[in-house]
Write a protein that holds these residues in place. Sequence first.
Motif, PDB file in Angstrom:
ATOM      1  N   ALA A   1       9.599   5.165  -0.685  1.00  0.00           N
ATOM      2  CA  ALA A   1      10.872   4.503  -0.982  1.00  0.00           C
ATOM      3  C   ALA A   1      11.238   3.442   0.055  1.00  0.00           C
ATOM      4  O   ALA A   1      11.769   2.379  -0.297  1.00  0.00           O
ATOM      5  N   GLY A   2      10.986   3.710   1.323  1.00  0.00           N
ATOM      6  CA  GLY A   2      11.305   2.744   2.370  1.00  0.00           C
ATOM      7  C   GLY A   2      10.519   1.457   2.210  1.00  0.00           C
ATOM      8  O   GLY A   2      11.064   0.360   2.387  1.00  0.00           O
ATOM      9  N   ALA A   3       9.247   1.579   1.864  1.00  0.00           N
ATOM     10  CA  ALA A   3       8.412   0.396   1.656  1.00  0.00           C
ATOM     11  C   ALA A   3       8.882  -0.380   0.428  1.00  0.00           C
ATOM     12  O   ALA A   3       8.923  -1.611   0.438  1.00  0.00           O
TER      13      ALA A   3
ATOM     14  N   LYS B   1       0.834  -1.213   0.000  1.00  0.00           N
ATOM     15  CA  LYS B   1       0.000   0.000   0.000  1.00  0.00           C
ATOM     16  C   LYS B   1       0.861   1.252   0.000  1.00  0.00           C
ATOM     17  O   LYS B   1       0.604   2.200  -0.742  1.00  0.00           O
ATOM     18  N   ALA B   2       1.900   1.252   0.834  1.00  0.00           N
ATOM     19  CA  ALA B   2       2.784   2.413   0.897  1.00  0.00           C
ATOM     20  C   ALA B   2       3.616   2.538  -0.378  1.00  0.00           C
ATOM     21  O   ALA B   2       3.792   3.639  -0.915  1.00  0.00           O
ATOM     22  N   ALA B   3       4.111   1.421  -0.877  1.00  0.00           N
ATOM     23  CA  ALA B   3       4.949   1.430  -2.078  1.00  0.00           C
ATOM     24  C   ALA B   3       4.171   1.927  -3.288  1.00  0.00           C
ATOM     25  O   ALA B   3       4.736   2.612  -4.143  1.00  0.00           O
ATOM     26  N   SER B   4       2.892   1.611  -3.344  1.00  0.00           N
ATOM     27  CA  SER B   4       2.077   2.051  -4.484  1.00  0.00           C
ATOM     28  C   SER B   4       1.928   3.572  -4.511  1.00  0.00           C
ATOM     29  O   SER B   4       1.574   4.143  -5.538  1.00  0.00           O
ATOM     30  N   GLN B   5       2.238   4.201  -3.385  1.00  0.00           N
ATOM     31  CA  GLN B   5       2.205   5.665  -3.301  1.00  0.00           C
ATOM     32  C   GLN B   5       3.616   6.254  -3.444  1.00  0.00           C
ATOM     33  O   GLN B   5       3.823   7.440  -3.226  1.00  0.00           O
ATOM     34  N   GLY B   6       4.575   5.404  -3.788  1.00  0.00           N
ATOM     35  CA  GLY B   6       5.929   5.874  -4.013  1.00  0.00           C
ATOM     36  C   GLY B   6       6.803   5.952  -2.771  1.00  0.00           C
ATOM     37  O   GLY B   6       7.854   6.590  -2.800  1.00  0.00           O
TER      38      GLY B   6
ATOM     39  N   GLU C   1      13.377  -5.426  -9.004  1.00  0.00           N
ATOM     40  CA  GLU C   1      12.356  -4.486  -9.492  1.00  0.00           C
ATOM     41  C   GLU C   1      11.961  -3.498  -8.392  1.00  0.00           C
ATOM     42  O   GLU C   1      11.818  -2.302  -8.643  1.00  0.00           O
ATOM     43  N   TRP C   2      11.771  -4.021  -7.183  1.00  0.00           N
ATOM     44  CA  TRP C   2      11.388  -3.132  -6.081  1.00  0.00           C
ATOM     45  C   TRP C   2      12.528  -2.177  -5.717  1.00  0.00           C
ATOM     46  O   TRP C   2      12.302  -1.020  -5.423  1.00  0.00           O
ATOM     47  N   TRP C   3      13.746  -2.677  -5.733  1.00  0.00           N
ATOM     48  CA  TRP C   3      14.880  -1.825  -5.361  1.00  0.00           C
ATOM     49  C   TRP C   3      15.119  -0.724  -6.378  1.00  0.00           C
ATOM     50  O   TRP C   3      15.623   0.344  -6.031  1.00  0.00           O
ATOM     51  N   LEU C   4      14.752  -0.964  -7.633  1.00  0.00           N
ATOM     52  CA  LEU C   4      14.981   0.025  -8.684  1.00  0.00           C
ATOM     53  C   LEU C   4      13.887   1.092  -8.772  1.00  0.00           C
ATOM     54  O   LEU C   4      14.045   2.074  -9.489  1.00  0.00           O
TER      55      LEU C   4
END
Length: 79
Positions: free
Chosen positions: A50-52, A43-48, A75-78
């Motif tokens: 970076a930590g998530a 949920k947090a990552a979908s909002q950009g 993919e997530w790290w990039l």
Amino acid sequence: AREWWLKAASQGHAGAQHNLGNLYANGEGVKKDYAEAREWWLKAASQGHAGAQHNLGNLYANGEGVKKDYAEAREWWLK
């Protein structure tokens, strides 16, 4: 803290969603649950957040609650 983060997270606050993911990943005040951590981090990552995104990469790289997948981790790290 969990109660306040839950209220903020349910209203879409990415930082609170990230923090809840951390609580579940580390078992801080809750039972350790990588699947629950992943849901909050997504949920947090979908909002950009970076930590998530970083934490999701680690989750896949280490196979914690998910099948180990270095391509997915990358993919997530990039992001």
